[in-house]
Design an enzyme around this catalytic site. Structure first.
Site, PDB file in Angstrom:
ATOM      1  N   LYS A  81     -66.897  -0.653 -30.442  1.00 55.32           N
ATOM      2  CA  LYS A  81     -66.009  -1.687 -29.886  1.00 55.32           C
ATOM      3  C   LYS A  81     -64.877  -0.970 -29.149  1.00 55.32           C
ATOM      4  O   LYS A  81     -64.401   0.083 -29.616  1.00 55.32           O
ATOM      5  CB  LYS A  81     -65.463  -2.532 -31.044  1.00 55.32           C
ATOM      6  N   SER A 156     -63.980 -11.475 -32.385  1.00 55.76           N
ATOM      7  CA  SER A 156     -63.689 -10.752 -31.166  1.00 55.76           C
ATOM      8  C   SER A 156     -64.675  -9.612 -30.878  1.00 55.76           C
ATOM      9  O   SER A 156     -64.687  -9.091 -29.770  1.00 55.76           O
ATOM     10  CB  SER A 156     -62.276 -10.160 -31.261  1.00 55.76           C
ATOM     11  N   SER A 180     -63.854 -11.315 -37.216  1.00 50.86           N
ATOM     12  CA  SER A 180     -64.408 -10.798 -35.955  1.00 50.86           C
ATOM     13  C   SER A 180     -65.642  -9.918 -36.055  1.00 50.86           C
ATOM     14  O   SER A 180     -66.202  -9.550 -35.022  1.00 50.86           O
ATOM     15  CB  SER A 180     -63.332 -10.038 -35.191  1.00 50.86           C
TER      16      SER A 180
HETATM   17  N1  GLN Z   1     -60.618 -15.199 -34.457  1.00 46.80           N
HETATM   18  C1  GLN Z   1     -59.545 -14.623 -35.222  1.00 46.80           C
HETATM   19  C2  GLN Z   1     -58.319 -14.457 -34.360  1.00 46.80           C
HETATM   20  O1  GLN Z   1     -58.379 -14.796 -33.205  1.00 46.80           O
HETATM   21  C3  GLN Z   1     -59.970 -13.341 -35.850  1.00 46.80           C
HETATM   22  C4  GLN Z   1     -59.972 -12.216 -34.911  1.00 46.80           C
HETATM   23  C5  GLN Z   1     -60.351 -10.940 -35.563  1.00 46.80           C
HETATM   24  O2  GLN Z   1     -60.905 -10.915 -36.661  1.00 46.80           O
HETATM   25  N2  GLN Z   1     -60.039  -9.862 -34.874  1.00 46.80           N
HETATM   26  O3  GLN Z   1     -57.304 -14.004 -34.811  1.00 46.80           O
END
Ligand code: GLN
Length: 492
Positions: A81, A156, A180
């Site tokens: 990532k 994400s 995410s």
């Molecule tokens: N969807 C969640 C957020 O927008 C989690 C994101 C994540 O785990 N990086 O904060």
């Protein structure tokens, strides 16, 4: 082995093929690079390809295989990532702010995977600063879901999940602050593991919310995740929150024995809000584990419904502090011709950050400001404790907690973008796990109208082994994890 079969083979199989000389790491690396070249224009899952470096390390791996000096991932290609710092390789975090940032060092996860012999193919697209559940907030454009190109891959770590599902790499890394890894794994039909907070070093991972962020692997099987988890885990003097606890060999300790395993089903996760089709798939997966000897119990996590509100105070608060460093002075984007220092700060940050990131910074700064700190941040920390205690109480009676990983299957682009709250609901089943620092994984549990759905398994602190074993058993008895999108039709 046919090309497509190679591209969708798990790491465990590739290790065998490398070991017996059926394929070389160079051949494998070329095959994945070719797949990236063929499909990335439509999927947008990869933002940086390191072809030359990858081929050089693949040849080095082949030499090691020939010498018989292999490590656990020697010659296995992988994608990181783009939140993991990579020495000499651009690391964008999905943001214009870091569009041309080239780190001077590798994240510990990257160093460790390299030391185990993995071959880095490149870096995966992601929601900007890991804020999002759909990959629509990336400065580099949205990632498409290989199962249906008009749907999101989740976020994400959606670039990682889409790349894996489309055969661009057999192993990818992600980070999970509120879901995410697990939510995109669920939406793309792969296995994704968020380890216990502290299991994996955060050094060199661009910080979003430091008390929640945790890195983990996504792969085709629980077995591969076990292998990758061992490779990336361990205490790191460079991260004072990494845990001083021994790292088991998760892979050799894998077991299909789930006899007597007590699995708790929180009533709050299986209530009327749960989509009935998701419920059916999740229950079918749990019935398989029951057939294998596990015992299902109803349990309560009475404060679950506060998780979203709590997370969306704590995560933005921490983000607002972490993102204060992007000031246009030290590194990252700088606006053109600033009139004065104030203008430099203001324009660099408004031009460098996207809308969702700015929203979080505003919310976080507000929650931390004098006069509101007690009402919001402090209160959220207290509720976080109560949510953690719910899990502690539940784990006195069960070994694993199960539920859906996401409230539904992948959704069409644009369908939740105008409504932040609808997007935040995507994390309803995942983010309490981060608030409590627990390990959680998503394993495929069949399809709904041709789109994947995931079963989430949550473990006790540092007990990744038990959830890996349960997923390993499930994948032993079913073939949901083998389902792939139709690779042949991707670019057509
Ligand atoms: N969807 C969640 C957020 O927008 C989690 C994101 C994540 O785990 N990086 O904060």
């Amino acid at each position: 082995m046919a090309e497509n079969a190679l591209l969708t083979a798990p790491v465990s199989k590739l290790k065998q093929l490398l070991g017996d000389g059926t394929v070389s790491s160079e051949e494998l690396t070329k095959a994945y690079l070719a797949q990236i070249a063929a499909e990335n224009a439509s999927l947008n899952a990869v933002v940086t390809v390191c072809a030359e470096e990858a081929l050089a390390s693949a040849r080095e791996a082949d030499a090691q295989i020939a010498r018989g000096t292999t490590r656990s991932l020697t010659g296995i290609p992988l994608l990181h990532k783009d939140i993991f710092c990579t020495e000499g390789v651009r690391t964008t975090c999905g943001s214009r702010m870091l569009e041309s940032f080239v780190p001077a060092y590798d994240a510990t996860v990257v160093t460790k995977m390299k030391a185990e012999g993995a071959v880095m193919l490149g870096k995966c697209n992601m929601d900007e600063f890991a804020m999002g559940s759909s990959n629509e907030t990336s400065f580099f454009g949205p990632v498409k879901n290989p199962w249906n190109l008009s749907c999101v891959p989740g976020g994400s770590s959606g670039g990682s999940a889409a790349a894996l599902a489309s055969g661009m790499a057999p192993l990818v890394t992600g980070t999970d602050t509120g879901g995410s890894i697990r939510q995109p794994a669920s939406l793309c039909g792969v296995t994704g593991l968020k380890p216990t907070y502290g299991r994996v070093s955060r050094l060199g991972i661009i910080a979003f919310a430091s008390s929640l962020d945790q890195a983990g692997p996504m792969a085709r099987t629980a077995e591969d995740c076990a292998l990758a988890l061992t490779a990336m885990s361990g205490i790191d003097p460079g991260d004072s929150t990494s845990a001083d606890i021994s790292v088991p060999d998760f892979h050799s300790a894998l077991s299909t024995d789930v006899n007597g395993l007590r699995i708790g089903l929180p009533r709050e996760y299986f209530n009327d809000d749960l989509d009935s089709r998701v419920r059916e798939n999740v229950m079918a997966a749990l019935a398989e584990l029951e057939r294998a000897g596990a015992i299902l119990h109803d349990i309560d996590l009475p404060h679950s419904h506060y998780a979203i509100a709590t997370y969306y105070v704590i995560a933005p608060a921490e983000a607002s502090a972490n993102l204060a460093r992007y000031d246009g002075v030290r590194f990252g984007y700088r606006c053109d011709a600033p009139a004065d220092l104030e203008d430099l700060y203001q324009r660099s940050r408004s031009e460098g950050f996207g809308e969702e990131v700015q929203r979080r910074i505003l919310v976080g700064t507000y929650a931390l400001s004098a006069g509101f700190y007690d009402a919001y941040f402090n209160k959220a920390q207290q509720v976080r404790r109560v949510i953690t205690e719910d899990f502690q109480r539940a784990f006195e009676h069960v070994d694993v907690i199960a539920g859906p990983a996401a409230p539904g299957v992948a959704f069409p682009f644009g369908s939740k973008q105008q409504d932040p709250i609808a997007m935040y609901m995507e994390d309803i089943y995942t983010l309490a796990v981060n608030l409590a620092g627990l390990p959680g994984l998503s394993t495929p549990a069949g399809l709904i109208d041709g789109m994947p759905v995931g079963l989430q398994l949550i473990g006790k602190p540092f007990d990744e082994q038990t959830i890996l074993n349960a997923a390993f058993r499930l994948q032993n008895d079913t073939d949901w994890h083998l389902a792939c999108p139709d690779l042949a039709s991707l670019s057509s």
